[in-house]
Design a protein around this motif. Structure first.
Motif, PDB file in Angstrom:
ATOM      1  N   THR A   1       0.871  -1.217   0.043  1.00  0.00           N
ATOM      2  CA  THR A   1       0.081  -0.030  -0.250  1.00  0.00           C
ATOM      3  C   THR A   1       0.898   1.331   0.026  1.00  0.00           C
ATOM      4  O   THR A   1       1.994   1.349   0.691  1.00  0.00           O
ATOM      5  CB  THR A   1      -0.852   0.073   1.270  1.00  0.00           C
ATOM      6  OG1 THR A   1      -1.671  -1.164   1.230  1.00  0.00           O
ATOM      7  CG2 THR A   1      -1.705   1.315   1.225  1.00  0.00           C
TER       8      THR A   1
ATOM      9  N   ARG B   1      -2.237  -1.231  -3.846  1.00  0.00           N
ATOM     10  CA  ARG B   1      -3.314  -0.549  -3.184  1.00  0.00           C
ATOM     11  C   ARG B   1      -2.588   0.970  -3.096  1.00  0.00           C
ATOM     12  O   ARG B   1      -1.774   1.196  -2.404  1.00  0.00           O
ATOM     13  CB  ARG B   1      -3.568  -0.946  -2.056  1.00  0.00           C
ATOM     14  CG  ARG B   1      -4.920   0.026  -1.211  1.00  0.00           C
ATOM     15  CD  ARG B   1      -5.182  -0.742   0.002  1.00  0.00           C
ATOM     16  NE  ARG B   1      -5.757  -2.164   0.031  1.00  0.00           N
ATOM     17  CZ  ARG B   1      -5.134  -3.239   0.335  1.00  0.00           C
ATOM     18  NH1 ARG B   1      -3.771  -3.059   0.650  1.00  0.00           N
ATOM     19  NH2 ARG B   1      -5.085  -4.313  -0.079  1.00  0.00           N
TER      20      ARG B   1
ATOM     21  N   GLY C   1      -8.460  -1.823  -4.215  1.00  0.00           N
ATOM     22  CA  GLY C   1      -8.967  -0.461  -3.873  1.00  0.00           C
ATOM     23  C   GLY C   1      -7.922   0.608  -4.232  1.00  0.00           C
ATOM     24  O   GLY C   1      -6.663   0.411  -4.296  1.00  0.00           O
TER      25      GLY C   1
ATOM     26  N   TYR D   1      -7.565   5.121  -3.978  1.00  0.00           N
ATOM     27  CA  TYR D   1      -8.268   6.137  -3.365  1.00  0.00           C
ATOM     28  C   TYR D   1      -7.819   7.573  -3.767  1.00  0.00           C
ATOM     29  O   TYR D   1      -6.400   7.749  -3.819  1.00  0.00           O
ATOM     30  CB  TYR D   1      -8.202   5.936  -1.874  1.00  0.00           C
ATOM     31  CG  TYR D   1      -8.569   4.564  -1.189  1.00  0.00           C
ATOM     32  CD1 TYR D   1      -9.806   4.506  -0.633  1.00  0.00           C
ATOM     33  CD2 TYR D   1      -7.752   3.336  -1.570  1.00  0.00           C
ATOM     34  CE1 TYR D   1     -10.235   3.102  -0.225  1.00  0.00           C
ATOM     35  CE2 TYR D   1      -8.079   2.211  -0.889  1.00  0.00           C
ATOM     36  CZ  TYR D   1      -9.347   2.053  -0.276  1.00  0.00           C
ATOM     37  OH  TYR D   1      -9.846   0.778   0.362  1.00  0.00           O
TER      38      TYR D   1
ATOM     39  N   HIS E   1      -9.388  10.706   2.211  1.00  0.00           N
ATOM     40  CA  HIS E   1      -7.907  10.933   3.010  1.00  0.00           C
ATOM     41  C   HIS E   1      -7.522  12.321   2.438  1.00  0.00           C
ATOM     42  O   HIS E   1      -7.791  12.903   1.334  1.00  0.00           O
ATOM     43  CB  HIS E   1      -7.091   9.633   2.513  1.00  0.00           C
ATOM     44  CG  HIS E   1      -7.429   8.625   2.669  1.00  0.00           C
ATOM     45  ND1 HIS E   1      -8.210   7.494   2.158  1.00  0.00           N
ATOM     46  CD2 HIS E   1      -7.009   7.832   3.979  1.00  0.00           C
ATOM     47  CE1 HIS E   1      -8.316   6.418   2.601  1.00  0.00           C
ATOM     48  NE2 HIS E   1      -7.531   6.692   3.836  1.00  0.00           N
TER      49      HIS E   1
ATOM     50  N   LYS F   1      -8.921  10.618   8.553  1.00  0.00           N
ATOM     51  CA  LYS F   1      -7.980   9.970   7.397  1.00  0.00           C
ATOM     52  C   LYS F   1      -7.095  10.908   6.986  1.00  0.00           C
ATOM     53  O   LYS F   1      -6.599  10.885   5.829  1.00  0.00           O
ATOM     54  CB  LYS F   1      -8.985   9.586   6.262  1.00  0.00           C
ATOM     55  CG  LYS F   1      -9.811   8.488   6.891  1.00  0.00           C
ATOM     56  CD  LYS F   1     -10.574   7.826   5.546  1.00  0.00           C
ATOM     57  CE  LYS F   1     -11.781   8.319   4.960  1.00  0.00           C
ATOM     58  NZ  LYS F   1     -12.336   7.762   3.993  1.00  0.00           N
TER      59      LYS F   1
ATOM     60  N   GLY G   1      -1.566   1.127   8.627  1.00  0.00           N
ATOM     61  CA  GLY G   1      -2.922   0.405   8.365  1.00  0.00           C
ATOM     62  C   GLY G   1      -3.971   1.265   9.319  1.00  0.00           C
ATOM     63  O   GLY G   1      -4.780   1.827   8.678  1.00  0.00           O
TER      64      GLY G   1
ATOM     65  N   SER H   1      -6.994   4.142   8.319  1.00  0.00           N
ATOM     66  CA  SER H   1      -8.235   3.239   8.607  1.00  0.00           C
ATOM     67  C   SER H   1      -8.768   2.464   7.583  1.00  0.00           C
ATOM     68  O   SER H   1      -9.774   2.282   7.287  1.00  0.00           O
ATOM     69  CB  SER H   1      -9.239   4.576   8.783  1.00  0.00           C
ATOM     70  OG  SER H   1      -8.711   5.763   9.561  1.00  0.00           O
ATOM     71  N   LEU H   2      -7.613   1.603   7.399  1.00  0.00           N
ATOM     72  CA  LEU H   2      -7.912   0.326   6.182  1.00  0.00           C
ATOM     73  C   LEU H   2      -7.623  -0.838   7.370  1.00  0.00           C
ATOM     74  O   LEU H   2      -6.585  -1.052   8.040  1.00  0.00           O
ATOM     75  CB  LEU H   2      -7.117   0.507   5.121  1.00  0.00           C
ATOM     76  CG  LEU H   2      -7.320   1.851   4.182  1.00  0.00           C
ATOM     77  CD1 LEU H   2      -6.522   1.900   2.975  1.00  0.00           C
ATOM     78  CD2 LEU H   2      -8.729   1.419   3.618  1.00  0.00           C
TER      79      LEU H   2
ATOM     80  N   TYR I   1      -8.382  -9.012   8.152  1.00  0.00           N
ATOM     81  CA  TYR I   1      -7.432  -8.166   7.641  1.00  0.00           C
ATOM     82  C   TYR I   1      -7.330  -8.767   6.385  1.00  0.00           C
ATOM     83  O   TYR I   1      -7.464  -9.773   5.896  1.00  0.00           O
ATOM     84  CB  TYR I   1      -6.302  -8.121   8.224  1.00  0.00           C
ATOM     85  CG  TYR I   1      -6.116  -7.123   9.307  1.00  0.00           C
ATOM     86  CD1 TYR I   1      -5.558  -5.834   9.448  1.00  0.00           C
ATOM     87  CD2 TYR I   1      -6.939  -7.547  10.618  1.00  0.00           C
ATOM     88  CE1 TYR I   1      -5.567  -4.979  10.441  1.00  0.00           C
ATOM     89  CE2 TYR I   1      -7.144  -6.628  11.608  1.00  0.00           C
ATOM     90  CZ  TYR I   1      -6.537  -5.308  11.719  1.00  0.00           C
ATOM     91  OH  TYR I   1      -6.666  -4.504  12.487  1.00  0.00           O
TER      92      TYR I   1
END
Ligand code: GUN
Ligand code: FE
Length: 454
Positions: free
Chosen positions: A134, A159, A206, A208, A237, A273, A386, A390-391, A400
């Motif tokens: 991520t 991600r 995902g 974002y 975010h 976020k 994480g 907030s994921l 998870y």
């Protein structure tokens, strides 16, 4: 028995708490079709033998070989994607001069989509190969190239959380690298948010959109206000730089007679976020405001050694209850590896604790209780990242995602010094954290899918 999409068997390390690492010796991880860890079973658990009986030998059963271990994928909380093109160079000037001499001219070239594509393809692959599953990205001011980065993350299986950068103040930014005007900056950001949200509908892991004022000095009050409103409207975010260096921190104090944290909050930019990079010069009141608003710190230890004029008191900030993750800050930080950044986080904290000027007496040389351990640095690179976003990422636990790096300690060109078959697993964990190189990262999985192997 429930049908799982994949089952993995092996020894895993995952944070139990910020200071403690859980060793899951020879565990089974059952992954569902959404790429989530639906069940975790240890050898003592009732379901273990039954799961083994059902799945071992099947095509979707993956057992690690001896000397291989699972770690959660890393969460890089601060990467400037365009700056990958200058990583490892241009580290000889202070922040203000570095931005104006090297960085803004480089970023301006990302109006060229072909150039953007070359750099972004290479960066996303490189980050995945370094175990980063991520990443929270700053792109550039260009809406199209920023969207291209989101598409590349989507295709390569990373991600990605991506921000089109806003820098609209004509007084502060070069004529060939700034938003056309404030209204256009807000309009482009809104269109970018909508385009990424639409893309996200087809992306399993995902992607974002992130509201991204570069930092207060590059933005007008109206832009900061408009961006705060967009973040609230779309519940996105938010990311920016906060109190990074003497100059950056001081110029905000001069403009608003308050620290970055309170100024950002006035514009609605500190939210649950929100992730703020660096934050070296936060006061205790700033830290309390971060904790109250749920704003996280992205700790960028390599970059800080060049640009922050200080070592951040990260142990103190963590004690005060702020969420913290690790950022590479490519290219203020030269390394795309969060292993390298975790190592530097520990070393910098030790230098803060002991102090650095040998001409001072030892009692007055450092700041007591500043050290962090490698376990904490691991926590920041995984679970802390994480939580900051907030994921449900960064831990190998039920509910998870299956975002994982398979570490092979037996690679011929990068063998870890493990000479005892019965070596304590916490020692092996520490050797992994300190000695792993990209060669040791055999496989990387994101949301249940293989995205890198070597
Ligand atoms: N402050 C504003 N922009 C930047 C950037 O690109 N890198 C770092 N380290 N600090 C910044
Ligand atoms: Fe940065």
């Amino acid at each position: 028995m429930k049908k799982y999409t994949r089952i993995f068997q092996g020894t895993a390390f995952s944070s139990k708490s910020p200071k403690e690492v859980n060793i899951l010796k020879d565990y089974l991880f059952c992954i569902n079709e959404d790429g989530m860890i639906e069940k975790v079973a240890g050898p003592e658990d009732e379901a273990y033998q039954e799961l083994l009986g059902t799945y071992s030998g099947e095509a979707n059963f993956h057992r690690l070989a001896e000397g291989q271990y699972f770690l959660p994928g890393f969460v890089d909380l601060h990467v400037h994607a365009p700056q990958w093109a200058q990583s490892g160079t241009a580290l000889d000037l202070p922040l203000y001069d570095w931005l104006n001499t090297y960085t803004f001219p480089l970023e301006s070239k990302f109006s060229d989509l072909q150039f953007a594509e070359n750099v972004y393809q290479d960066l996303v692959s490189t980050l995945l190969a370094n175990g980063t599953t991520t990443a929270l990205y700053f792109a550039t001011i260009h809406k199209e190239a920023s969207l291209l980065l989101a598409e590349i993350c989507a295709k390569k299986g990373q991600r990605g959380l991506i921000g089109k950068v806003v820098m609209d103040d004509p007084e502060q930014n070069p004529i060939d690298y700034r938003d056309e005007n404030t209204d256009q900056a807000i309009k482009d950001t809104e269109e970018f948010i909508l385009a990424v949200k639409e893309l996200a509908e087809q992306v399993k892991q995902g992607v974002y959109p992130v509201v991204t004022p570069r930092f207060i000095p590059s933005c007008t009050d109206n832009a900061l206000k408009g961006l705060g409103e967009l973040a609230a409207k779309y519940d996105t975010h938010v990311q920016s730089h906060c109190s990074e260096s003497d100059w950056a921190h001081g110029s905000v104090r001069e403009r608003f007679d308050k620290n970055d944290a309170f100024a950002l909050n006035d514009f609605g930019l500190l939210r649950d976020k929100s992730v703020m990079a660096h934050c070296n010069f936060l006061s205790d009141d700033d830290v309390d405001l971060f904790a109250e608003t749920g704003t996280a710190i992205s700790h960028c230890p390599i970059s800080n050694a060049y640009f922050a004029n200080s070592v951040i008191p990260i142990a103190h900030f963590h004690e005060k209850g702020v969420e913290i993750g690790l950022g590479s800050d490519v290219s203020g930080g030269f390394s795309p590896s969060l292993f390298d950044n975790a190592r530097q986080a520990v070393m910098s904290s030790r230098m803060l604790e002991d102090g650095v000027n040998p001409n001072l007496p030892s009692e007055g040389r450092g700041v007591p209780s500043s050290r962090i351990t490698i376990n904490q640095a691991f926590y920041f690179a995984t679970a802390g990242g994480g939580e900051s976003l907030s994921l449900p990422i960064g831990r190998l636990e039920e509910n998870y995602v299956w975002d994982v790096q398979v570490i092979d300690t037996n690679i011929a060109s990068a063998k870890l010094p493990i000479f005892n078959k019965e070596e304590d697993l916490l020692d092996i964990f520490q050797k992994i954290m300190y000695l792993v190189r990209p060669e040791n990262i055999r496989e990387v999985w994101v949301q249940g899918d293989l995205v890198h192997s070597r």
